[in-house]
Structures are given as C-alpha cells and as structure tokens.
Design a protein around this motif. Structure first.
Motif, PDB file in Angstrom:
ATOM      1  N   TYR A 191       0.834  -1.206   0.000  1.00  0.00           N
ATOM      2  CA  TYR A 191       0.000   0.000   0.000  1.00  0.00           C
ATOM      3  C   TYR A 191       0.874   1.263   0.000  1.00  0.00           C
ATOM      4  CZ  TYR A 191      -3.636  -3.343   1.279  1.00  0.00           C
ATOM      5  OH  TYR A 191      -4.503  -4.427   1.296  1.00  0.00           O
ATOM      6  N   GLY A 192       2.042   1.149  -0.607  1.00  0.00           N
ATOM      7  CA  GLY A 192       2.947   2.297  -0.686  1.00  0.00           C
ATOM      8  C   GLY A 192       3.702   2.577   0.599  1.00  0.00           C
ATOM      9  N   VAL A 193       3.486   1.739   1.629  1.00  0.00           N
ATOM     10  CA  VAL A 193       4.147   1.921   2.928  1.00  0.00           C
ATOM     11  C   VAL A 193       5.386   1.023   2.992  1.00  0.00           C
ATOM     12  CG1 VAL A 193       3.909   1.678   5.433  1.00  0.00           C
ATOM     13  CG2 VAL A 193       1.977   2.497   4.054  1.00  0.00           C
ATOM     14  N   ILE A 194       6.520   1.597   3.364  1.00  0.00           N
ATOM     15  CA  ILE A 194       7.765   0.838   3.490  1.00  0.00           C
ATOM     16  C   ILE A 194       7.738   0.055   4.794  1.00  0.00           C
ATOM     17  CG2 ILE A 194      10.281   1.003   3.699  1.00  0.00           C
ATOM     18  CD1 ILE A 194      10.060   3.665   2.093  1.00  0.00           C
ATOM     19  N   HIS A 195       7.934  -1.262   4.701  1.00  0.00           N
ATOM     20  CA  HIS A 195       7.941  -2.134   5.875  1.00  0.00           C
ATOM     21  C   HIS A 195       9.362  -2.644   6.129  1.00  0.00           C
ATOM     22  CE1 HIS A 195       3.662  -2.155   4.999  1.00  0.00           C
ATOM     23  NE2 HIS A 195       3.402  -2.891   6.078  1.00  0.00           N
ATOM     24  N   TYR A 196       9.871  -2.405   7.318  1.00  0.00           N
ATOM     25  CA  TYR A 196      11.164  -2.961   7.747  1.00  0.00           C
ATOM     26  C   TYR A 196      10.858  -3.985   8.829  1.00  0.00           C
ATOM     27  CZ  TYR A 196      16.047  -3.113   9.382  1.00  0.00           C
ATOM     28  OH  TYR A 196      17.326  -3.518   9.721  1.00  0.00           O
ATOM     29  N   CYS A 197      11.063  -5.266   8.534  1.00  0.00           N
ATOM     30  CA  CYS A 197      10.633  -6.341   9.439  1.00  0.00           C
ATOM     31  C   CYS A 197      11.765  -7.342   9.672  1.00  0.00           C
ATOM     32  CB  CYS A 197       9.410  -7.060   8.882  1.00  0.00           C
ATOM     33  SG  CYS A 197       8.014  -5.972   8.522  1.00  0.00           S
TER      34      CYS A 197
END
Length: 411
Positions: free
Chosen positions: A327-333
C-alpha cells in the motif's frame, strides 16, 4: 582473693610481656576462587553478528586467572580481529571442534545449531539465548543426555529483578529503530525525501509508537531528541505514566483504541511496532485496513517481528533484503535488529557477562555462585541434565524439577 603468680622468674617475664596471655586464634581462610576455562565459538546463525565478550573483557578475565579460548574470526562481524583477542590473552582455536573439546564453559549469543549440539561435551556449561519456541522438540533432550547445565539469557534476572540482557538489547533496538526509519525516509533509500525530526518553519515528523516498554521508551527518546512529534499507544497505564516520567516531558499517550490509533496512523510518517508478548505470538494491533490508510512513503519498523509482528501486513525480512512495500508503505521487518549495530550490542552483552563470570570464579564455581545468587537461577533451564524451567518443561514435555530444591539438597 589474691592472684596466683608464677614463681619461675623466666615464666613471670613472659607473662608480663603478654606472650602467655590468651591470643586470637588464627584460622586458615579457605580460598574459594576457581579458574574458569571459557570458550567462545564463532556464531553460525544467519546474520548473527554479535559476540558475547569483547577483547577488553577477555583481558580482564585473563588477568583474574581465567582462560579464554576463542574460535578464529568469532569477532569479525563486530569488527574485532583475532589479534585483538590474542593480545588480550585469549587462545585462538582454528576449528570449532578444538574449542568445544577444550573449554568447560561455552559462552555464545545464538542458541547452538544442530552441529554445535553434537560438538557440546558431557557436563559442559552453556550460556546462550534459548528461544525455545523456535527450537526443534529434541533440542533440550539432546542437552539433557549430556548432563549439561544451561542458562538462557532471556530468563536471567539481576538483583533488581530486571532481565538485563533483554533490557540492554531493547534499549539498543529502540534507538536503532528510529535511525532505521530516518534512513528509509531519505532519498538515498528511495524514501519520500524527508528529514526525521523538526526544522524551523517546517512541521515536525510524526512518529507513532505502539508499545510503551523499553523499546518504545528508547524509540520515543531518540525521536524526541531529533525533534519529532511522538505519540505512544499501550494498554498498560503504568507503562504510559512511566514513559512520561522517565522522559521528563508530556507526550501524547493513549490506550490502544482502534479509532484513535487509526487517526494517528493516517498522519504518521513513521510507525514503530514495539509490542512484546510474554509468551507465544505478539497480538496483531494494526490491521491491514489501517496500513492501507497510511501516507504513501511512510515507514513501518515492526520490532515485534521476532514474535510474529504486531502489523498484519508484516512479513519477515533480513539484513540483506530488509524492506518491502505494501500500500505504498515501506515495511522494515528484520528480526535481531541489534545485530545491525553488532559492536555496540557486543559491548552491552560483555558488560553484563564479565562481572558474572568473575564472580563465578571468585565464589568457587557455578554451583556456589547459583547458591549465593538466587536471581541468576531464573536463567537456568537445565541443571546437570535436569529441566528446571517450567515453560521449557511444558513446551518440550519433559519432567521438571525445582532448581531451588536441587540447590537446597546440596546442604
């Protein structure tokens, strides 16, 4: 009644000089100190860059009469060389087999791998992280058959009942999570090109932190230090009060009410997931719908990913490929964020273990040390092959014995 005095002139002289008067008894004082032989193998777990002892700590232990053997290149990923360790007085082992056959106490960060379980010798002592939920069912059974005494860092407490290793790593991870978010807001990481913080005339970055524990507190402290606007959510009112008290200023705080959290996430530039579950999986706090409502280019750092993650959209990544977009959100996991700053994390671990090891030696060995320090007993999950941690016993379906009773039986 008159006193009876000696009639012999020579004897009388000795009495006058006090040489025949009652004297303090000089008892032999037993020396309790014991030399430890500590082995530090090279970590083989995926992207585990930390090491349990830094060279300065090795030098201190050697100066206290202990021996340290370290596998070649064990400190490489934390930027410590074999020369650093040899100059500190450590022996260098060029194979893991050599190290495990020589040392009596194995000190490492990650849990032993399948190969390392085979290398562990009878009646050795093992100090490491356990992460029992991630281990195969026969992990503890293999250690039991070798009558191992094993201590898990995540269960160990100090004199104030704090979990020192968890506390130290949480402080590091909390601060690092904000610095990671700052990187991914920048153009160099294909972010939206914003500076995390506040600059005169420009509205400050909005940071939402879910969880008011140690990770959340240090994330908030770092974000506030950069000038960001911080909102903290947690269902524990004591933690929310504590974080305000410890930071010395009023923050936006709220219990986790979905409508309030959704409103905060819609305008957030950064969201930090800092929920910690005592057992099992972390509950999902942020739904996929909430993530879809976030700004394009905003950054999520889900620190809770090592327990499953508190964002529904989270998926495990690694230090090589740390992010993805949804959704255009950067995820750092990335689990094990502390390995990203391995040198700092290694110093933090070393600061905890060095005094413990010195005290074990000074008090005559691990048994005597555990007898004198009840708080450390909480970290022991195996004592000479006997399971002494209830959760480990239930998870592995193995018989349990109370360590306090085992220690008391030594009397």
């Amino acid at each position: 009644m008159s006193k009876m005095l000696p009639t012999d002139p020579a004897l009388s002289s000795l009495v006058q000089q006090g040489m025949l008067m009652p004297q303090e008894s000089l008892l032999e004082v037993k020396t309790h100190s014991q030399s430890l032989f500590i082995g530090i193998p090279r970590e083989t777990s995926f992207q585990e860059n930390r090491i349990a002892l830094v060279p300065e700590s090795v030098a201190l232990l050697v100066n206290n009469g202990h021996q340290v053997i370290i596998e070649s290149n064990a400190g490489k990923n934390a930027n410590f060389t074999d020369t650093d360790y040899s100059e500190a007085g450590a022996q260098i082992a060029y194979t893991a087999e050599e190290l495990y056959k020589t040392a009596k106490l194995i000190l490492k960060v990650a849990p032993p791998s399948e190969k390392e379980l085979e290398l562990i010798q009878e009646k050795q002592t093992l100090l490491s992280i356990l992460q029992i939920a991630m281990q195969p069912r026969d992990f503890v059974s293999k250690l039991r058959t070798k009558k191992i005494t094993a201590l898990a860092y995540e269960y160990m407490r100090d004199e104030t009942e704090v979990l020192p290793v968890i506390q130290a790593m949480s402080e590091i991870v909390g601060s690092t999570s904000i610095l990671i978010a700052s990187e991914y807001l920048s153009n160099t990481m294909s972010g939206k090109g914003e500076l995390l913080g506040g600059v005169t005339g420009i509205p400050p970055t909005e940071v939402v932190i879910i969880g008011a524990g140690t990770v959340g507190e240090y994330a908030a402290k770092t974000a506030l230090g950069l000038g960001a606007q911080v909102k903290v959510f947690d269902n524990n009112l004591y933690k929310l009060r504590r974080i305000q008290r410890n930071l010395g200023q009023k923050l936006y705080t709220s219990t986790i009410v979905p409508s309030f959290l959704m409103k905060a996430l819609r305008t957030a530039d950064v969201a930090i997931g800092a929920i910690h579950a005592k057992e099992g999986r972390t509950p999902v706090i942020v739904s996929e719908e909430m993530v879809s409502e976030m700004r394009f280019g905003s950054v999520v750092v889900d620190v809770s990913i090592d327990q499953g993650g508190c964002f529904e959209t989270s998926e495990v990544t690694n230090h090589t490929n740390p992010v993805f977009r949804k959704y255009g959100v950067i995820h750092y996991c990335v689990p094990n964020i502390a390995s990203r700053v391995a040198r700092t994390a290694s110093y933090a671990l070393s600061n905890i273990f060095t005094p413990i090891l010195i005290n074990i030696g000074e008090e005559g060995g691990l048994d005597e040390f555990l007898w004198a320090h009840k708080n450390i007993r909480s970290g022991i999950y195996l004592y000479k092959g006997t399971v002494t941690n209830k959760f480990v016993s239930e998870h592995c379906r193995l018989p349990y014995r109370d360590l306090n009773l085992l220690m008391a039986s030594r009397i």
